[in-house]
Design a protein around this motif. Structure first.
Motif, mmCIF file in Angstrom:
data_model
loop_
_atom_site.group_PDB
_atom_site.id
_atom_site.type_symbol
_atom_site.label_atom_id
_atom_site.label_comp_id
_atom_site.label_asym_id
_atom_site.label_seq_id
_atom_site.Cartn_x
_atom_site.Cartn_y
_atom_site.Cartn_z
ATOM 1 N N PRO A 279 -39.096 12.965 47.560
ATOM 2 C CA PRO A 279 -39.142 11.940 46.412
ATOM 3 C C PRO A 279 -39.213 10.659 46.676
ATOM 4 N N ILE A 280 -38.244 10.543 47.760
ATOM 5 C CA ILE A 280 -37.864 9.051 48.547
ATOM 6 C C ILE A 280 -39.235 8.443 48.876
ATOM 7 N N ALA A 281 -40.074 9.500 49.702
ATOM 8 C CA ALA A 281 -41.292 8.967 50.178
ATOM 9 C C ALA A 281 -42.211 8.664 49.039
ATOM 10 N N MET A 282 -42.203 9.322 48.040
ATOM 11 C CA MET A 282 -42.968 9.043 46.765
ATOM 12 C C MET A 282 -42.697 7.618 46.215
ATOM 13 N N LEU A 283 -41.183 7.395 46.292
ATOM 14 C CA LEU A 283 -40.913 6.223 45.758
ATOM 15 C C LEU A 283 -41.149 4.980 46.436
ATOM 16 N N VAL A 284 -41.363 5.083 47.845
ATOM 17 C CA VAL A 284 -41.929 4.138 48.721
ATOM 18 C C VAL A 284 -43.281 3.925 48.567
ATOM 19 N N SER A 285 -43.894 5.001 48.152
ATOM 20 C CA SER A 285 -45.349 4.870 48.005
ATOM 21 C C SER A 285 -45.500 3.993 46.530
ATOM 22 N N VAL A 286 -44.877 4.377 45.653
ATOM 23 C CA VAL A 286 -44.681 3.490 44.445
ATOM 24 C C VAL A 286 -44.296 2.025 44.535
ATOM 25 N N LEU A 287 -43.447 1.571 45.448
ATOM 26 C CA LEU A 287 -43.196 0.258 45.713
ATOM 27 C C LEU A 287 -43.880 -0.491 46.693
ATOM 28 N N PHE A 288 -44.565 0.335 47.445
ATOM 29 C CA PHE A 288 -45.307 -0.559 48.543
ATOM 30 C C PHE A 288 -46.748 -0.359 48.615
ATOM 31 N N GLU A 289 -47.336 0.612 47.980
ATOM 32 C CA GLU A 289 -48.657 1.237 47.949
ATOM 33 C C GLU A 289 -49.216 1.313 46.608
ATOM 34 N N ASP A 290 -48.426 0.748 45.542
ATOM 35 C CA ASP A 290 -48.944 0.950 44.185
ATOM 36 C C ASP A 290 -49.506 2.176 43.712
ATOM 37 N N ALA A 291 -48.579 3.407 44.285
ATOM 38 C CA ALA A 291 -49.102 4.683 43.671
ATOM 39 C C ALA A 291 -48.546 4.914 42.274
ATOM 40 N N ARG A 292 -48.928 5.856 41.760
ATOM 41 C CA ARG A 292 -48.710 6.198 40.187
ATOM 42 C C ARG A 292 -48.591 7.797 40.282
ATOM 43 N N PHE A 293 -47.434 8.252 39.630
ATOM 44 C CA PHE A 293 -47.230 9.425 39.442
ATOM 45 C C PHE A 293 -47.030 9.980 38.098
ATOM 46 N N GLY A 294 -47.358 11.075 37.620
ATOM 47 C CA GLY A 294 -47.314 11.337 35.963
ATOM 48 C C GLY A 294 -45.915 12.211 35.509
ATOM 49 N N LEU A 295 -46.019 12.737 34.482
ATOM 50 C CA LEU A 295 -44.785 13.496 34.089
ATOM 51 C C LEU A 295 -44.427 14.852 35.106
ATOM 52 N N GLY A 296 -45.328 15.121 35.658
ATOM 53 C CA GLY A 296 -45.486 16.273 36.425
ATOM 54 C C GLY A 296 -44.479 16.017 37.763
ATOM 55 N N ALA A 297 -44.611 14.792 38.381
ATOM 56 C CA ALA A 297 -43.766 14.456 39.413
ATOM 57 C C ALA A 297 -42.409 14.027 38.801
#
Length: 320
Positions: A279-297
């Motif tokens: 989850p921390i790695a996904m948050l980093v992707s959201v902050l620095f790589e403009d990644a998007r995750f849905g309700l499942g995440a």
């Protein structure tokens, strides 16, 4: 002298409620887990800067060799003796072999062959594997809340990476990567057993970890010499900075915290960091790589956090 029926107040009870809250074992354990997860959740990007022209075995060797030297220097500067009893040295040797040699080598080899999401889900089960290993080998019982928390963490990470898991192409090469990942999980669990043995032998956590890293580095060198590893290092800023980050924060600080938490609150809780890291790695992707995750995440994240709460609050049960 005060009357017998009117004992002096406990100093701890006189502390302000806020101070008592922050000094509680539950809060300290949660903060330690969060700090480790934050560090290891960001090392995934640093590791990508290590891949390429340098053999993974060489990169891991530089990482833990530098980490061992820094941790030993820190012990000496803070007045901690590096002398260990013979039993603790043997435990550190086993810990180094399984944690810092087999585990990390298998992770690198696995991620060369299989989707990293698959590896993440398997390592999220490390807390569950630890509960089984400590029960079978040492006879230690765990509360039901601990078992449930470990399962929630593994399920939460599976939900987080559900789409990636569905798309994973499990060909023959990927199956080899899957085996490497499973061996890595087993290596991490066995390494924890040896770390526990070092604790029982009376070794302080930081000297024990420093020696384990040193022994692990030695085993990596031996393997590299047999396998014909090319011992090279890139002098680019990206490689050197990532090496410093992985060695100092990702190894010295994170493993120091990890094994401290393990001694205080148990290895199941400490190894739950492997479920908190994605989850921390996904948050980093959201902050620095403009990644998007849905309700499942979000649902997966909720399961992971619920599992952490259960593990932190679960009572420790003594050996059978």
């Amino acid at each position: 002298m005060p009357p017998a029926d009117n004992p002096p107040p406990d100093i701890r009870e006189m502390e302000p409620p806020v101070r008592r809250f922050w000094r509680s074992p539950t809060v300290l354990a949660g903060a330690g887990v969060a700090a480790c997860a934050l560090i290891w959740g960001t090392t995934w990007y640093a590791i990508t800067l290590q891949l390429g022209r340098v053999d993974p075995i060489a990169s891991i060797t530089w990482r833990f060799g530098l980490a061992a030297a820094v941790m030993m220097a820190a012990c000496l500067l803070t007045g901690r003796s590096l002398r260990l009893p013979r039993a603790a040295h043997l435990a550190a040797m086993g810990q180094g072999l399984f944690t810092f040699t087999i585990d990390y080598a298998c992770v690198y080899w696995a991620e060369e062959r299989v989707n990293s999401a698959v590896v993440a889900v398997l390592f999220a089960g490390l807390a569950f594997v630890n509960l089984i290993a400590f029960r079978l080998v040492l006879g230690q019982k765990a509360a039901r809340a601990a078992w449930l928390g470990a399962l929630l963490g593994m399920g939460g990470v599976a939900v987080l990476f559900g789409s990636e898991l569905m798309r994973a192409d499990m060909d023959s090469d990927a199956m080899v990567g899957l085996v490497f990942a499973l061996v890595g999980v087993a290596g991490a669990a066995i390494g924890n057993l040896f770390a526990w043995r070092g604790q029982q032998a009376g070794a302080p956590v930081l000297p024990q970890t420093a020696w384990a890293m040193a022994y692990g580095t030695g085993f990596l060198v031996l393997y590299g010499l047999v396998a014909g590893t090319e011992w090279r290092i890139e002098t680019t800023p990206a490689y050197l900075l990532s090496l410093a980050y992985l060695s100092i924060l990702g190894s010295v600080v994170a493993f120091g915290l990890y094994f401290t938490i393990a001694r205080l609150r148990g290895y199941a809780l400490a190894s739950y960091i492997s479920a908190m890291t994605p989850p921390i790695a996904m948050l980093v992707s959201v902050l620095f790589e403009d990644a998007r995750f849905g309700l499942g995440a979000l649902a997966g994240l909720a399961l992971v956090l619920a599992g952490q709460v259960l593990l932190i609050r679960a009572p420790r049960v003594s050996a059978a």
